[in-house]
Design a protein around this motif. Structure first.
Motif, PDB file in Angstrom:
ATOM      1  N   SER A  58       4.903  28.946 -28.933  1.00  0.00           N
ATOM      2  CA  SER A  58       4.044  28.312 -27.731  1.00  0.00           C
ATOM      3  C   SER A  58       4.906  27.787 -27.141  1.00  0.00           C
ATOM      4  O   SER A  58       5.306  27.103 -27.683  1.00  0.00           O
ATOM      5  N   ALA A  59       4.466  26.787 -25.747  1.00  0.00           N
ATOM      6  CA  ALA A  59       4.801  26.321 -24.919  1.00  0.00           C
ATOM      7  C   ALA A  59       3.928  25.942 -24.232  1.00  0.00           C
ATOM      8  O   ALA A  59       3.025  26.157 -23.859  1.00  0.00           O
ATOM      9  N   ILE A  60       3.974  25.020 -23.661  1.00  0.00           N
ATOM     10  CA  ILE A  60       3.840  24.329 -22.405  1.00  0.00           C
ATOM     11  C   ILE A  60       3.656  25.377 -20.984  1.00  0.00           C
ATOM     12  O   ILE A  60       2.801  24.367 -20.387  1.00  0.00           O
ATOM     13  N   LYS A 104      11.336  29.230 -24.859  1.00  0.00           N
ATOM     14  CA  LYS A 104      10.474  29.336 -26.200  1.00  0.00           C
ATOM     15  C   LYS A 104      11.870  30.235 -26.781  1.00  0.00           C
ATOM     16  O   LYS A 104      11.668  30.408 -28.209  1.00  0.00           O
ATOM     17  N   THR A 105      11.989  31.437 -26.056  1.00  0.00           N
ATOM     18  CA  THR A 105      12.696  32.242 -26.338  1.00  0.00           C
ATOM     19  C   THR A 105      14.349  31.284 -27.093  1.00  0.00           C
ATOM     20  O   THR A 105      14.762  31.862 -28.490  1.00  0.00           O
ATOM     21  N   GLY A 123       2.637  30.004 -21.585  1.00  0.00           N
ATOM     22  CA  GLY A 123       2.258  29.549 -22.072  1.00  0.00           C
ATOM     23  C   GLY A 123       0.415  29.802 -23.426  1.00  0.00           C
ATOM     24  O   GLY A 123       0.498  30.823 -23.605  1.00  0.00           O
ATOM     25  N   LEU A 124       0.250  28.373 -24.022  1.00  0.00           N
ATOM     26  CA  LEU A 124      -1.215  28.547 -24.517  1.00  0.00           C
ATOM     27  C   LEU A 124      -2.369  29.202 -24.204  1.00  0.00           C
ATOM     28  O   LEU A 124      -3.566  30.304 -24.709  1.00  0.00           O
ATOM     29  N   LEU A 147       5.305  23.576 -30.605  1.00  0.00           N
ATOM     30  CA  LEU A 147       4.855  23.844 -29.615  1.00  0.00           C
ATOM     31  C   LEU A 147       6.167  23.413 -28.864  1.00  0.00           C
ATOM     32  O   LEU A 147       7.028  22.136 -28.537  1.00  0.00           O
ATOM     33  N   VAL A 148       7.106  23.683 -27.904  1.00  0.00           N
ATOM     34  CA  VAL A 148       7.985  23.962 -27.012  1.00  0.00           C
ATOM     35  C   VAL A 148       7.803  23.206 -25.501  1.00  0.00           C
ATOM     36  O   VAL A 148       6.638  23.613 -25.096  1.00  0.00           O
ATOM     37  N   CYS A 149       8.125  21.970 -25.977  1.00  0.00           N
ATOM     38  CA  CYS A 149       8.020  20.760 -24.539  1.00  0.00           C
ATOM     39  C   CYS A 149       9.125  20.475 -23.492  1.00  0.00           C
ATOM     40  O   CYS A 149       9.917  20.050 -24.069  1.00  0.00           O
TER      41      CYS A 149
END
Length: 212
Positions: free
Chosen positions: A8-10, A16-17, A104-105, A133-135
């Motif tokens: 997932s990501a912010i 993400k992909t 995102g989450l 987590l992707v930031c």
């Protein structure tokens, strides 16, 4: 050792992909996108970026027409999405597996008349997978990242690590890295630079750099 992670990501456009393709390549993992909203399909994009021949690309649980929040896209397609719809694919139970979330989450997957909603973070809990987590880094990203990390901590989700994606900002990275080290006993797995082109070669390059 079996590696199975939820990505997932912010935010929605954090990468993400791209990150999922890197992880699939590194682990020769199966890939699954439970909810696809709009085209092109992320499954097809990951498949086109992966070089190894061992990875398997699984069918989405829901493939929605409109490129918007899953709860809204599902309404357009007259589909009901419930947490009970999500189980880990049987064909991947003993395989390395990368599961990519939508947005995102706290992207909602449904919304009931009682005002209750389920979110992507609830799918993570349902599947009981560690999270990566992707930031990405931008003005305000410290706040968005730490709010996401607080939610992860409060829900007792295991954080495998974070991946920074995009132009480096050392001062922001230091704050975030310090937080995950001391609050979540986790670490930075990878730093991805701002890439002009995303290709199989780019994916293979980063797949060799991950600090498990």
């Amino acid at each position: 050792m079996q590696h199975q992670y939820f990505i997932s990501a912010i935010g929605t456009d954090s990468g993400k992909t791209f990150v999922s393709a890197i992880l699939v390549e590194a682990l020769k993992a199966h890939y699954w996108k439970p909810i696809q909203a709009g085209l092109p399909k992320d499954t097809d994009q990951v498949k086109n970026l992966v070089s190894n021949t061992e990875s398997v690309f699984l069918k989405e649980r829901f493939c929605l027409t409109a490129p918007m929040s899953p709860h809204a896209a599902a309404n357009i397609d007259n589909i009901n999405i419930n947490l009970s719809d999500f189980e880990l694919p049987k064909e991947s139970q003993d395989k390395n597996l990368i599961v990519e979330g939508a947005g995102g989450l706290f992207v909602p997957i449904n919304y009931g008349q009682n005002g209750k909603a389920d979110y992507v973070i609830d799918i993570i809990g349902k599947l009981s997978l560690p999270l990566i987590l992707v930031c990405n880094l931008y003005l305000g990203s410290i706040n968005h990242t730490i709010l996401s990390l607080e939610a992860i901590k409060n829900r007792n989700i295991k954080l495998k690590g974070i991946i920074f994606n995009g132009e480096s900002n050392p001062e922001s990275e230091q704050i975030i890295e310090n937080y995950i080290l001391h609050q979540l006993d986790s670490k930075v797995l990878l730093r991805i630079k701002q890439e002009k082109e995303i290709s199989k070669e780019t994916v293979k390059k980063y797949a060799q750099q991950i600090g498990w």
